[in-house]
Design a protein around this motif. Structure first.
Motif, PDB file in Angstrom:
ATOM      1  N   TYR A   1       0.839  -1.191   0.000  1.00 36.96           N
ATOM      2  CA  TYR A   1       0.000   0.000   0.000  1.00 36.96           C
ATOM      3  C   TYR A   1       0.879   1.248   0.000  1.00 36.96           C
ATOM      4  CZ  TYR A   1      -3.570  -3.267   1.656  1.00 36.96           C
ATOM      5  OH  TYR A   1      -4.415  -4.323   1.786  1.00 36.96           O
ATOM      6  N   LEU A   2       0.441   2.261  -0.714  1.00 40.66           N
ATOM      7  CA  LEU A   2       1.069   3.572  -0.672  1.00 40.66           C
ATOM      8  C   LEU A   2       0.103   4.510   0.032  1.00 40.66           C
ATOM      9  CD1 LEU A   2       2.449   3.734  -4.319  1.00 40.66           C
ATOM     10  CD2 LEU A   2       3.708   3.204  -2.237  1.00 40.66           C
ATOM     11  N   HIS A   3       0.601   5.183   1.042  1.00 39.33           N
ATOM     12  CA  HIS A   3      -0.232   6.010   1.891  1.00 39.33           C
ATOM     13  C   HIS A   3       0.043   7.472   1.560  1.00 39.33           C
ATOM     14  CE1 HIS A   3      -1.340   7.547   6.095  1.00 39.33           C
ATOM     15  NE2 HIS A   3      -2.434   7.055   5.587  1.00 39.33           N
ATOM     16  N   ILE A   4      -0.930   8.160   0.998  1.00 38.73           N
ATOM     17  CA  ILE A   4      -0.783   9.558   0.606  1.00 38.73           C
ATOM     18  C   ILE A   4      -1.568  10.395   1.606  1.00 38.73           C
ATOM     19  CG2 ILE A   4      -1.090  11.238  -1.241  1.00 38.73           C
ATOM     20  CD1 ILE A   4      -1.117   8.834  -3.183  1.00 38.73           C
ATOM     21  N   ALA A   5      -0.832  11.075   2.502  1.00 37.08           N
ATOM     22  CA  ALA A   5      -1.464  11.725   3.645  1.00 37.08           C
ATOM     23  C   ALA A   5      -1.384  13.244   3.550  1.00 37.08           C
ATOM     24  CB  ALA A   5      -0.803  11.252   4.939  1.00 37.08           C
ATOM     25  N   SER A   6      -2.344  13.895   4.193  1.00 36.10           N
ATOM     26  CA  SER A   6      -2.324  15.343   4.325  1.00 36.10           C
ATOM     27  C   SER A   6      -1.974  15.690   5.769  1.00 36.10           C
ATOM     28  CB  SER A   6      -3.693  15.926   3.952  1.00 36.10           C
ATOM     29  OG  SER A   6      -4.635  15.637   4.977  1.00 36.10           O
ATOM     30  N   ASN A   7      -1.806  16.985   6.035  1.00 34.29           N
ATOM     31  CA  ASN A   7      -1.510  17.398   7.404  1.00 34.29           C
ATOM     32  C   ASN A   7      -2.784  17.724   8.183  1.00 34.29           C
ATOM     33  OD1 ASN A   7      -2.243  19.714   6.108  1.00 34.29           O
ATOM     34  ND2 ASN A   7      -0.293  20.795   6.391  1.00 34.29           N
TER      35      ASN A   7
ATOM     36  N   THR B   1       4.064  13.106  -8.426  1.00 36.91           N
ATOM     37  CA  THR B   1       4.665  14.393  -8.761  1.00 36.91           C
ATOM     38  C   THR B   1       3.749  15.536  -8.339  1.00 36.91           C
ATOM     39  OG1 THR B   1       3.688  14.481 -10.982  1.00 36.91           O
ATOM     40  CG2 THR B   1       5.840  13.394 -10.775  1.00 36.91           C
ATOM     41  N   LYS B   2       4.328  16.723  -8.296  1.00 34.73           N
ATOM     42  CA  LYS B   2       3.552  17.926  -8.029  1.00 34.73           C
ATOM     43  C   LYS B   2       2.687  18.248  -9.248  1.00 34.73           C
ATOM     44  CE  LYS B   2       4.348  22.873  -7.173  1.00 34.73           C
ATOM     45  NZ  LYS B   2       5.396  23.909  -6.947  1.00 34.73           N
ATOM     46  N   HIS B   3       1.450  18.630  -8.992  1.00 34.83           N
ATOM     47  CA  HIS B   3       0.558  18.955 -10.093  1.00 34.83           C
ATOM     48  C   HIS B   3       1.021  20.221 -10.807  1.00 34.83           C
ATOM     49  CE1 HIS B   3      -2.935  20.972 -11.952  1.00 34.83           C
ATOM     50  NE2 HIS B   3      -3.249  19.746 -12.322  1.00 34.83           N
TER      51      HIS B   3
ATOM     52  N   ASN C   1       2.951  19.051   1.037  1.00 32.01           N
ATOM     53  CA  ASN C   1       1.923  20.094   1.118  1.00 32.01           C
ATOM     54  C   ASN C   1       1.614  20.711  -0.242  1.00 32.01           C
ATOM     55  OD1 ASN C   1       1.686  19.821   3.942  1.00 32.01           O
ATOM     56  ND2 ASN C   1       3.414  21.208   4.255  1.00 32.01           N
ATOM     57  N   GLU C   2       1.603  19.867  -1.282  1.00 31.23           N
ATOM     58  CA  GLU C   2       1.296  20.314  -2.637  1.00 31.23           C
ATOM     59  C   GLU C   2       0.153  19.472  -3.199  1.00 31.23           C
ATOM     60  OE1 GLU C   2       2.592  22.851  -4.096  1.00 31.23           O
ATOM     61  OE2 GLU C   2       4.455  23.247  -3.003  1.00 31.23           O
ATOM     62  N   ASP C   3      -0.506  20.001  -4.241  1.00 27.48           N
ATOM     63  CA  ASP C   3      -1.460  19.184  -4.985  1.00 27.48           C
ATOM     64  C   ASP C   3      -0.659  18.155  -5.773  1.00 27.48           C
ATOM     65  OD1 ASP C   3      -3.636  20.606  -4.063  1.00 27.48           O
ATOM     66  OD2 ASP C   3      -3.577  22.028  -5.721  1.00 27.48           O
ATOM     67  N   LEU C   4      -1.056  16.883  -5.658  1.00 24.15           N
ATOM     68  CA  LEU C   4      -0.253  15.806  -6.219  1.00 24.15           C
ATOM     69  C   LEU C   4      -0.962  15.084  -7.355  1.00 24.15           C
ATOM     70  CD1 LEU C   4       1.108  14.228  -2.905  1.00 24.15           C
ATOM     71  CD2 LEU C   4       2.181  15.959  -4.347  1.00 24.15           C
TER      72      LEU C   4
END
Length: 204
Positions: free
Chosen positions: A21-27, A70-72, A107-110
């Motif tokens: 699993y890849l966990h893509i988390a926000s703050n 990547t960063k959007h 902290n970027e749109d991904l």
């Protein structure tokens, strides 16, 4: 679990071991104090990639990676281009450059670029239909602590049946169709094939 903040760290090559699993988390957190996030799961068999030593590989550099984060950017809309086939040595879109800039992604749109597929070896049983049982690949993107609870319980068509209410006309209209005054009266269904439409004998 390790934290990744750069695209080159978040680019998983096809021939390397990757986590389940890849966990893509926000703050931000949910009401339980857990990070609101998504869980990315890839199941695929894409086969071997063209060696990077081949000049033509630049036109399909996206296939180097199982997943790349990547960063959007507005100018990075696709991983390839239809026009790359006209000049595969200097392609219109070189996906590897999205990774090479190595900009911070915290902290970027991904954007998650996922490569998935399966291998099919043609065989006689493909005729007349190609059977796809056992062949497949894909990706699952699921919320992980993103909501405070299962959001489906708030669906407008959600119905709850308590014990003993299965036969209640008030709770389950399907239990009393015979008593429903709006139920249509239909004639028995009959089927006569293609009578009057075509005769197969005429084709012989």
């Amino acid at each position: 679990m390790s934290t990744v903040t750069l695209p080159q760290e978040a680019a998983l090559r096809y021939n390397t071991k990757s986590p389940r699993y890849l966990h893509i988390a926000s703050n931000k957190t949910n009401r339980w104090g857990h990070q609101r996030s998504y869980r990315l799961q890839v199941f695929s068999f894409t086969g071997d990639h063209l060696p990077e030593s081949q000049a033509e590989e630049k036109a399909m550099s996206w296939a180097r990676y199982k997943v790349a984060i990547t960063k959007h950017k507005d100018l990075e809309q696709t991983s390839s281009s239809l026009y790359s086939q006209n000049n595969i040595w200097t392609p219109a879109v070189d996906f590897s450059k999205y990774i090479d800039d190595n900009e911070n992604i915290e902290n970027e749109d991904l954007v998650a670029w996922v490569t998935t597929g399966f291998l099919h070896i043609p065989h006689a049983e493909d005729i007349p239909n190609t059977v796809t049982v056992g062949n497949g690949g894909g990706v699952l993107l699921r919320p992980h602590n993103y909501f405070d609870e299962d959001p489906s319980i708030h669906s407008a068509d959600g119905v709850y049946f308590g014990p003993g209410s299965e036969n209640s006309c008030d709770k389950n209209r399907m239990a009393c169709l015979a008593q429903d005054t709006c139920s249509p009266v239909l004639e028995p269904f009959t089927y006569h094939g293609f009578d009057g439409v075509m005769k197969f004998e005429d084709w012989l």
